[in-house]
Design an enzyme around this catalytic site. Structure first.
Site, PDB file in Angstrom:
ATOM      1  N   ASN A 215       0.799  -1.038   0.046  1.00  0.00           N
ATOM      2  CA  ASN A 215      -0.064  -0.009   0.019  1.00  0.00           C
ATOM      3  C   ASN A 215       0.905   1.307  -0.037  1.00  0.00           C
ATOM      4  OD1 ASN A 215       0.469   0.869   2.721  1.00  0.00           O
ATOM      5  ND2 ASN A 215      -0.319  -1.263   3.227  1.00  0.00           N
ATOM      6  N   ASP A 284      -4.335  -6.288   5.155  1.00  0.00           N
ATOM      7  CA  ASP A 284      -5.544  -7.151   5.827  1.00  0.00           C
ATOM      8  C   ASP A 284      -5.382  -8.731   5.241  1.00  0.00           C
ATOM      9  OD1 ASP A 284      -6.499  -5.355   7.723  1.00  0.00           O
ATOM     10  OD2 ASP A 284      -7.335  -4.254   5.892  1.00  0.00           O
ATOM     11  N   ILE A 312      -2.560  -7.373  14.309  1.00  0.00           N
ATOM     12  CA  ILE A 312      -1.387  -7.187  15.189  1.00  0.00           C
ATOM     13  C   ILE A 312      -2.155  -6.357  16.336  1.00  0.00           C
ATOM     14  CG2 ILE A 312       0.892  -6.331  15.521  1.00  0.00           C
ATOM     15  CD1 ILE A 312       1.141  -6.869  12.544  1.00  0.00           C
ATOM     16  N   PHE A 328      -4.646   3.389  14.757  1.00  0.00           N
ATOM     17  CA  PHE A 328      -4.906   4.607  13.775  1.00  0.00           C
ATOM     18  C   PHE A 328      -6.032   3.756  12.874  1.00  0.00           C
ATOM     19  CE2 PHE A 328      -2.088   7.953  12.879  1.00  0.00           C
ATOM     20  CZ  PHE A 328      -1.228   8.109  14.234  1.00  0.00           C
ATOM     21  N   LYS A 342     -13.693   0.417  15.494  1.00  0.00           N
ATOM     22  CA  LYS A 342     -12.424   0.234  15.572  1.00  0.00           C
ATOM     23  C   LYS A 342     -12.209   0.056  17.037  1.00  0.00           C
ATOM     24  CE  LYS A 342     -11.070   0.187  11.022  1.00  0.00           C
ATOM     25  NZ  LYS A 342     -10.395   1.065   9.682  1.00  0.00           N
TER      26      LYS A 342
HETATM   27  O1  PMT Z   1       2.991   5.954   6.435  1.00  0.00           O
HETATM   28  P1  PMT Z   1       2.440   7.436   5.933  1.00  0.00           P
HETATM   29  O2  PMT Z   1       2.747   7.661   4.426  1.00  0.00           O
HETATM   30  O3  PMT Z   1       2.987   8.716   6.668  1.00  0.00           O
HETATM   31  O4  PMT Z   1       0.707   7.276   6.128  1.00  0.00           O
HETATM   32  C1  PMT Z   1       0.288   7.240   7.315  1.00  0.00           C
HETATM   33  C2  PMT Z   1      -0.877   6.511   7.683  1.00  0.00           C
HETATM   34  C3  PMT Z   1      -2.122   6.849   6.456  1.00  0.00           C
HETATM   35  C4  PMT Z   1      -0.632   5.036   6.928  1.00  0.00           C
HETATM   36  C5  PMT Z   1      -1.261   6.241   8.989  1.00  0.00           C
HETATM   37  O5  PMT Z   1      -1.595   7.751   9.399  1.00  0.00           O
HETATM   38  C6  PMT Z   1      -2.536   5.308   9.269  1.00  0.00           C
HETATM   39  O6  PMT Z   1      -3.660   5.694   9.076  1.00  0.00           O
HETATM   40  N1  PMT Z   1      -2.223   4.125   9.801  1.00  0.00           N
HETATM   41  C7  PMT Z   1      -3.182   3.103   9.852  1.00  0.00           C
HETATM   42  C8  PMT Z   1      -3.345   2.473   8.303  1.00  0.00           C
HETATM   43  C9  PMT Z   1      -4.436   1.194   8.581  1.00  0.00           C
HETATM   44  O7  PMT Z   1      -4.065   0.071   8.278  1.00  0.00           O
HETATM   45  O8  PMT Z   1      -5.653   1.493   8.889  1.00  0.00           O
HETATM   46  P2  PMT Z   1      -6.729   0.499   9.346  1.00  0.00           P
HETATM   47  O9  PMT Z   1      -7.982   1.286   9.684  1.00  0.00           O
HETATM   48  O10 PMT Z   1      -6.847  -0.457   8.274  1.00  0.00           O
HETATM   49  O11 PMT Z   1      -6.367  -0.447  10.576  1.00  0.00           O
HETATM   50  C10 PMT Z   1      -6.630   0.017  11.872  1.00  0.00           C
HETATM   51  C11 PMT Z   1      -5.306  -0.218  12.849  1.00  0.00           C
HETATM   52  O12 PMT Z   1      -5.269  -1.693  12.845  1.00  0.00           O
HETATM   53  C12 PMT Z   1      -4.136   0.394  12.631  1.00  0.00           C
HETATM   54  O13 PMT Z   1      -3.698   0.865  13.822  1.00  0.00           O
HETATM   55  C13 PMT Z   1      -3.354  -0.729  11.921  1.00  0.00           C
HETATM   56  O14 PMT Z   1      -2.162  -0.673  12.268  1.00  0.00           O
HETATM   57  C14 PMT Z   1      -3.943  -1.969  12.769  1.00  0.00           C
HETATM   58  N2  PMT Z   1      -3.839  -3.272  12.023  1.00  0.00           N
HETATM   59  C15 PMT Z   1      -4.782  -3.521  10.946  1.00  0.00           C
HETATM   60  C16 PMT Z   1      -4.674  -4.844  10.151  1.00  0.00           C
HETATM   61  C17 PMT Z   1      -3.585  -5.727  11.033  1.00  0.00           C
HETATM   62  N3  PMT Z   1      -3.588  -6.991  10.297  1.00  0.00           N
HETATM   63  N4  PMT Z   1      -2.998  -5.458  11.690  1.00  0.00           N
HETATM   64  C18 PMT Z   1      -3.028  -4.471  12.565  1.00  0.00           C
HETATM   65  O15 PMT Z   1      -2.607  -3.880  13.637  1.00  0.00           O
END
Ligand code: PMT
Length: 406
Positions: A215, A284, A312, A328, A342
């Site tokens: 991504n 994911d 994670i 995040f 979330k």
């Molecule tokens: O890296 P940059 O270019 O500076 O961009 C920053 C960002 C947009 C990546 C950052 O600010 C951000 O939003 N990070 C989270 C991205 C994300 O995966 O969001 P999500 O809504 O899909 O996931 C929710 C949370 O679960 C996140 O904290 C993610 O780290 C966590 N997660 C998700 C899937 C997974 N398999 N394991 C996780 O830990």
């Protein structure tokens, strides 16, 4: 309480060393901001610095004479290098040229600033500013490493367009950002003694030995959060996917490629962490069967079977001895609704939601705007540099974390 006492740098004695680079003009603004925050500022200039900016500028800003000569006839009645070295609570060299970094690393004393640097027991910080090739040269990198090992703080540089027409790392940090570093270093760190693990960057899910699904995460947000946590005094472990960024210092850096690697790294180092912040854009889904050989072009269509990766963040939050968990949320719509989902579904303490539907914030760019949600509250952090956003976010996390423990 008097206005003076409200200023963050009241009674702080800051010695500002200015060396000869085009960024010297930014030192004047930095000096102004320090004074505005109540600092008592004295300025030492090298002779090269005087080619770029007049001592009179700093004299007018500080109301004090500017120091430049090692052998100064006036010094008997004013401060000499030993007195200045003793006087300072903090010595900041901004801009710091490649030359001054090399001489500092080698302990040279052929100008007033270098002599003070050796004689002082105060904290020292440098804000490198130079051409990007000079900055990336092994010699400069080695000198920076030597200085960091000695406890010198290295603030920046920024990456971007340079006065020489090139683009890359070497721009001095903006005055506002340098001020933030000064304020942090002069305060006892609010997170002193706490351990924080932060994930950052993208993951790569291999298809075959040469292809992967990933991504647009650059890691900028996660690295900025790591630096802000370090600045607040925390001991930081940064678990990072593949990015092209300089790691914050000092940090324990754990590198990984896939979501599964990241999961393993996090889980094997999570013991004893007080706070976990998931900034990484973790895939994911991963490829069910990764091909051992490069897949050859054949049919017009191709199916890839994907399976869910482990979450994670949710796994950390499900631990019996769970750290304070911050997630995040990257959303393109219904920010609060999805973020709060979330927050609950993953059993988090805080979630920071950002929009990833435009070019102004979110992935890759230098700026971000986030909405921070927790059970009983929320706070909006308007569009600004990821470094500033990270500092504000770490402040909120600290406040919630401390109130949770009391
Ligand atoms: O890296 P940059 O270019 O500076 O961009 C920053 C960002 C947009 C990546 C950052 O600010 C951000 O939003 N990070 C989270 C991205 C994300 O995966 O969001 P999500 O809504 O899909 O996931 C929710 C949370 O679960 C996140 O904290 C993610 O780290 C966590 N997660 C998700 C899937 C997974 N398999 N394991 C996780 O830990």
């Amino acid at each position: 309480m008097s206005k003076l006492l409200n200023k963050k740098l009241s009674n702080k004695k800051i010695l500002l060393g200015v060396t000869g680079g085009i960024a010297a003009y930014k030192a004047a603004e930095f000096c102004r901001l320090l004074i505005k925050q109540g600092a008592d500022v004295r300025v030492v200039m090298t002779s090269a610095a005087k080619e770029f900016i007049q001592p009179l500028t700093f004299q007018a800003l500080t109301g004090n004479r500017v120091y430049a000569e090692l052998f100064d006839a006036d010094a008997q009645n004013a401060m000499d290098h030993i007195e200045l070295a003793r006087w300072a609570d903090l010595l900041v060299i901004a801009p710091a040229t490649a030359d001054i970094l090399a001489k500092l690393a080698d302990g040279y004393t052929d100008n007033l600033l270098l002599t003070i640097s050796l004689a002082t027991q105060s904290k020292i910080a440098v804000a490198p500013a130079m051409n990007q090739q000079m900055y990336q040269n092994q010699a400069t990198q080695k000198n920076i490493q030597v200085l960091q090992q000695r406890g010198v703080k290295v603030w920046g540089p920024d990456v971007g367009d340079q006065a020489c027409g090139e683009t890359g790392p070497g721009r001095m940090l903006e005055a506002e950002h340098l001020l933030q570093h000064v304020e942090q270093i002069m305060q006892p760190g609010k997170l002193n003694g706490y351990k924080i693990m932060i994930t950052a960057g993208p993951t790569r899910e291999a298809i075959d030995p040469v292809r992967f699904i990933s991504n647009r995460s650059s890691g900028k947000m996660g690295y900025a959060v790591a630096q802000a946590a370090i600045n607040a005094g925390a001991e930081v472990t940064l678990v990072t996917g593949p990015v092209c960024l300089q790691s914050p210092q000092p940090v324990k850096l754990l590198t990984c490629q896939s979501a599964d690697d990241m999961y393993q790294q996090v889980m094997s180092h999570i013991d004893g962490q007080d706070i976990f912040i998931g900034t990484a854009a973790v895939a994911d889904y991963r490829i069910l069967n990764i091909a051992d050989e490069k897949i050859k072009k054949s049919a017009d269509e191709m199916d890839l079977k994907l399976v869910r990766t482990q979450d994670i963040l949710a796994s950390v939050a499900a631990l019996k001895d769970k750290p304070f968990c911050v997630g995040f949320a990257a959303e393109t719509s219904e920010l609060e609704q999805y973020a709060r989902q979330k927050l609950h579904n993953k059993n988090l303490d805080i979630i920071a939601a950002n929009r990833v539907d435009g070019s102004a914030s979110g992935f890759e760019v230098d700026n971000n705007a986030i909405s921070v949600f927790w059970e009983e509250g929320s706070k909006q952090l308007s569009l600004k540099s990821k470094n500033l956003i990270a500092t504000e976010l770490v402040d909120i996390i600290t406040e919630q974390f401390i109130s949770c423990r009391n």
